[in-house]
Design a protein around this motif. Structure first.
Motif, PDB file in Angstrom:
ATOM      1  N   LEU A 154       0.833  -1.201   0.000  1.00  0.00           N
ATOM      2  CA  LEU A 154       0.000   0.000   0.000  1.00  0.00           C
ATOM      3  C   LEU A 154       0.870   1.255   0.000  1.00  0.00           C
ATOM      4  O   LEU A 154       0.570   2.231  -0.705  1.00  0.00           O
ATOM      5  CB  LEU A 154      -0.939   0.009   1.206  1.00  0.00           C
ATOM      6  N   LEU A 155       1.938   1.226   0.782  1.00  0.00           N
ATOM      7  CA  LEU A 155       2.839   2.372   0.835  1.00  0.00           C
ATOM      8  C   LEU A 155       3.526   2.572  -0.514  1.00  0.00           C
ATOM      9  O   LEU A 155       3.646   3.705  -0.998  1.00  0.00           O
ATOM     10  CB  LEU A 155       3.873   2.203   1.951  1.00  0.00           C
ATOM     11  N   LEU A 156       3.943   1.504  -1.145  1.00  0.00           N
ATOM     12  CA  LEU A 156       4.540   1.594  -2.477  1.00  0.00           C
ATOM     13  C   LEU A 156       3.533   2.169  -3.470  1.00  0.00           C
ATOM     14  O   LEU A 156       3.873   3.019  -4.295  1.00  0.00           O
ATOM     15  CB  LEU A 156       5.030   0.220  -2.949  1.00  0.00           C
ATOM     16  N   GLY A 157       2.289   1.726  -3.374  1.00  0.00           N
ATOM     17  CA  GLY A 157       1.236   2.272  -4.236  1.00  0.00           C
ATOM     18  C   GLY A 157       1.031   3.757  -4.003  1.00  0.00           C
ATOM     19  O   GLY A 157       0.839   4.530  -4.951  1.00  0.00           O
ATOM     20  N   ALA A 158       1.071   4.181  -2.732  1.00  0.00           N
ATOM     21  CA  ALA A 158       0.920   5.599  -2.403  1.00  0.00           C
ATOM     22  C   ALA A 158       2.068   6.412  -2.992  1.00  0.00           C
ATOM     23  O   ALA A 158       1.855   7.508  -3.531  1.00  0.00           O
ATOM     24  CB  ALA A 158       0.856   5.780  -0.883  1.00  0.00           C
ATOM     25  N   ILE A 159       3.268   5.880  -2.915  1.00  0.00           N
ATOM     26  CA  ILE A 159       4.445   6.573  -3.461  1.00  0.00           C
ATOM     27  C   ILE A 159       4.324   6.694  -4.977  1.00  0.00           C
ATOM     28  O   ILE A 159       4.493   7.788  -5.540  1.00  0.00           O
ATOM     29  CB  ILE A 159       5.739   5.837  -3.069  1.00  0.00           C
ATOM     30  N   LEU A 160       4.016   5.609  -5.637  1.00  0.00           N
ATOM     31  CA  LEU A 160       3.905   5.631  -7.098  1.00  0.00           C
ATOM     32  C   LEU A 160       2.771   6.534  -7.564  1.00  0.00           C
ATOM     33  O   LEU A 160       2.907   7.260  -8.554  1.00  0.00           O
ATOM     34  CB  LEU A 160       3.737   4.210  -7.639  1.00  0.00           C
TER      35      LEU A 160
ATOM     36  N   ILE B 187      -5.121  13.387 -14.410  1.00  0.00           N
ATOM     37  CA  ILE B 187      -4.155  12.406 -13.898  1.00  0.00           C
ATOM     38  C   ILE B 187      -3.496  12.943 -12.631  1.00  0.00           C
ATOM     39  O   ILE B 187      -3.319  12.209 -11.649  1.00  0.00           O
ATOM     40  CB  ILE B 187      -3.098  12.060 -14.966  1.00  0.00           C
ATOM     41  N   ALA B 188      -3.155  14.228 -12.633  1.00  0.00           N
ATOM     42  CA  ALA B 188      -2.518  14.834 -11.457  1.00  0.00           C
ATOM     43  C   ALA B 188      -3.434  14.765 -10.239  1.00  0.00           C
ATOM     44  O   ALA B 188      -3.005  14.333  -9.158  1.00  0.00           O
ATOM     45  CB  ALA B 188      -2.135  16.283 -11.757  1.00  0.00           C
ATOM     46  N   VAL B 189      -4.671  15.165 -10.392  1.00  0.00           N
ATOM     47  CA  VAL B 189      -5.612  15.166  -9.260  1.00  0.00           C
ATOM     48  C   VAL B 189      -5.873  13.740  -8.794  1.00  0.00           C
ATOM     49  O   VAL B 189      -5.859  13.451  -7.588  1.00  0.00           O
ATOM     50  CB  VAL B 189      -6.922  15.885  -9.645  1.00  0.00           C
ATOM     51  N   THR B 190      -6.094  12.836  -9.737  1.00  0.00           N
ATOM     52  CA  THR B 190      -6.338  11.432  -9.382  1.00  0.00           C
ATOM     53  C   THR B 190      -5.130  10.831  -8.664  1.00  0.00           C
ATOM     54  O   THR B 190      -5.285  10.106  -7.673  1.00  0.00           O
ATOM     55  CB  THR B 190      -6.668  10.615 -10.646  1.00  0.00           C
ATOM     56  N   GLY B 191      -3.943  11.148  -9.154  1.00  0.00           N
ATOM     57  CA  GLY B 191      -2.730  10.623  -8.528  1.00  0.00           C
ATOM     58  C   GLY B 191      -2.559  11.101  -7.102  1.00  0.00           C
ATOM     59  O   GLY B 191      -2.257  10.313  -6.199  1.00  0.00           O
ATOM     60  N   VAL B 192      -2.765  12.385  -6.873  1.00  0.00           N
ATOM     61  CA  VAL B 192      -2.577  12.933  -5.527  1.00  0.00           C
ATOM     62  C   VAL B 192      -3.660  12.423  -4.576  1.00  0.00           C
ATOM     63  O   VAL B 192      -3.366  12.016  -3.444  1.00  0.00           O
ATOM     64  CB  VAL B 192      -2.538  14.478  -5.578  1.00  0.00           C
ATOM     65  N   VAL B 193      -4.906  12.417  -5.022  1.00  0.00           N
ATOM     66  CA  VAL B 193      -5.990  11.897  -4.168  1.00  0.00           C
ATOM     67  C   VAL B 193      -5.762  10.417  -3.878  1.00  0.00           C
ATOM     68  O   VAL B 193      -5.920   9.965  -2.745  1.00  0.00           O
ATOM     69  CB  VAL B 193      -7.370  12.151  -4.811  1.00  0.00           C
ATOM     70  N   GLY B 194      -5.367   9.669  -4.905  1.00  0.00           N
ATOM     71  CA  GLY B 194      -5.085   8.249  -4.714  1.00  0.00           C
ATOM     72  C   GLY B 194      -3.938   8.020  -3.740  1.00  0.00           C
ATOM     73  O   GLY B 194      -3.980   7.110  -2.910  1.00  0.00           O
ATOM     74  N   ALA B 195      -2.928   8.870  -3.823  1.00  0.00           N
ATOM     75  CA  ALA B 195      -1.782   8.749  -2.921  1.00  0.00           C
ATOM     76  C   ALA B 195      -2.213   8.939  -1.475  1.00  0.00           C
ATOM     77  O   ALA B 195      -1.816   8.169  -0.592  1.00  0.00           O
ATOM     78  CB  ALA B 195      -0.702   9.759  -3.296  1.00  0.00           C
ATOM     79  N   TYR B 196      -3.013   9.960  -1.221  1.00  0.00           N
ATOM     80  CA  TYR B 196      -3.465  10.199   0.151  1.00  0.00           C
ATOM     81  C   TYR B 196      -4.403   9.098   0.629  1.00  0.00           C
ATOM     82  O   TYR B 196      -4.366   8.707   1.802  1.00  0.00           O
ATOM     83  CB  TYR B 196      -4.122  11.579   0.281  1.00  0.00           C
ATOM     84  N   TYR B 197      -5.234   8.576  -0.261  1.00  0.00           N
ATOM     85  CA  TYR B 197      -6.107   7.468   0.133  1.00  0.00           C
ATOM     86  C   TYR B 197      -5.275   6.250   0.531  1.00  0.00           C
ATOM     87  O   TYR B 197      -5.500   5.649   1.587  1.00  0.00           O
ATOM     88  CB  TYR B 197      -7.067   7.114  -1.004  1.00  0.00           C
ATOM     89  N   LEU B 198      -4.309   5.892  -0.312  1.00  0.00           N
ATOM     90  CA  LEU B 198      -3.467   4.738   0.001  1.00  0.00           C
ATOM     91  C   LEU B 198      -2.643   4.975   1.266  1.00  0.00           C
ATOM     92  O   LEU B 198      -2.476   4.063   2.079  1.00  0.00           O
ATOM     93  CB  LEU B 198      -2.567   4.402  -1.180  1.00  0.00           C
ATOM     94  N   LEU B 199      -2.158   6.195   1.443  1.00  0.00           N
ATOM     95  CA  LEU B 199      -1.424   6.511   2.670  1.00  0.00           C
ATOM     96  C   LEU B 199      -2.326   6.363   3.893  1.00  0.00           C
ATOM     97  O   LEU B 199      -1.892   5.866   4.937  1.00  0.00           O
ATOM     98  CB  LEU B 199      -0.841   7.928   2.592  1.00  0.00           C
TER      99      LEU B 199
ATOM    100  N   SER C 247       3.262   3.751  11.887  1.00  0.00           N
ATOM    101  CA  SER C 247       3.267   5.063  12.536  1.00  0.00           C
ATOM    102  C   SER C 247       3.329   6.168  11.486  1.00  0.00           C
ATOM    103  O   SER C 247       3.915   5.996  10.422  1.00  0.00           O
ATOM    104  CB  SER C 247       4.446   5.178  13.510  1.00  0.00           C
ATOM    105  N   ILE C 248       2.714   7.282  11.805  1.00  0.00           N
ATOM    106  CA  ILE C 248       2.616   8.373  10.836  1.00  0.00           C
ATOM    107  C   ILE C 248       3.990   8.945  10.481  1.00  0.00           C
ATOM    108  O   ILE C 248       4.239   9.289   9.332  1.00  0.00           O
ATOM    109  CB  ILE C 248       1.637   9.474  11.321  1.00  0.00           C
ATOM    110  N   GLY C 249       4.885   9.028  11.454  1.00  0.00           N
ATOM    111  CA  GLY C 249       6.220   9.570  11.174  1.00  0.00           C
ATOM    112  C   GLY C 249       6.989   8.718  10.195  1.00  0.00           C
ATOM    113  O   GLY C 249       7.616   9.230   9.264  1.00  0.00           O
ATOM    114  N   VAL C 250       6.941   7.422  10.381  1.00  0.00           N
ATOM    115  CA  VAL C 250       7.653   6.507   9.494  1.00  0.00           C
ATOM    116  C   VAL C 250       6.981   6.477   8.120  1.00  0.00           C
ATOM    117  O   VAL C 250       7.647   6.602   7.086  1.00  0.00           O
ATOM    118  CB  VAL C 250       7.731   5.091  10.106  1.00  0.00           C
ATOM    119  N   ALA C 251       5.654   6.327   8.099  1.00  0.00           N
ATOM    120  CA  ALA C 251       4.928   6.247   6.826  1.00  0.00           C
ATOM    121  C   ALA C 251       5.116   7.514   6.005  1.00  0.00           C
ATOM    122  O   ALA C 251       5.456   7.454   4.818  1.00  0.00           O
ATOM    123  CB  ALA C 251       3.445   6.002   7.080  1.00  0.00           C
ATOM    124  N   TYR C 252       4.922   8.653   6.632  1.00  0.00           N
ATOM    125  CA  TYR C 252       5.046   9.910   5.902  1.00  0.00           C
ATOM    126  C   TYR C 252       6.493  10.176   5.490  1.00  0.00           C
ATOM    127  O   TYR C 252       6.753  10.662   4.399  1.00  0.00           O
ATOM    128  CB  TYR C 252       4.509  11.079   6.732  1.00  0.00           C
ATOM    129  N   GLY C 253       7.417   9.828   6.353  1.00  0.00           N
ATOM    130  CA  GLY C 253       8.825  10.011   6.023  1.00  0.00           C
ATOM    131  C   GLY C 253       9.234   9.213   4.800  1.00  0.00           C
ATOM    132  O   GLY C 253       9.876   9.733   3.889  1.00  0.00           O
TER     133      GLY C 253
END
Length: 107
Positions: A5-11, A34-46, A55-61
């Protein structure tokens, strides 16, 4: 599963950010979508990563550092942005910092 999921959020974030480059100030429909979908998708996956207990610090970092690094490399290699040695050292420091954050959290 959490790491996938984290890899998906990054990509997703990298795709969204790269598409922003081609959106011409959000005046071009397809890159803008694509830009809006990518950013929204990233936050959803995160959010799913956080829900699964990372933990939020590790995940966000990890998310932020890998996103910045990949976007910088894409810009340098494919988009003609260039990358100075100082910037390359900075990227290495960012990645090293995230590794330290992850290793510190593991113990």
């Amino acid at each position: 599963m959490t790491l996938l999921l984290l890899l998906g959020a990054i990509l997703s974030e990298v795709i969204g950010t790269t598409a922003t480059r081609f959106s011409e100030g959000f005046t071009r429909l397809v890159p803008s979508a694509i830009a809006v979908t990518g950013v929204v998708g990233a936050y959803y996956l995160l959010s799913l990563v956080l829900k699964n207990g990372m933990s939020i610090g590790v995940a966000y970092g990890i998310w932020a550092a890998m996103g910045v690094s990949l976007v910088a490399l894409i810009g340098a290699v494919f988009l003609g942005d260039g990358l100075t040695w100082v910037q390359a050292v900075g990227l290495a420091l960012v990645i090293s910092g995230v590794l330290a954050l992850e290793l510190g959290a593991a113990h």
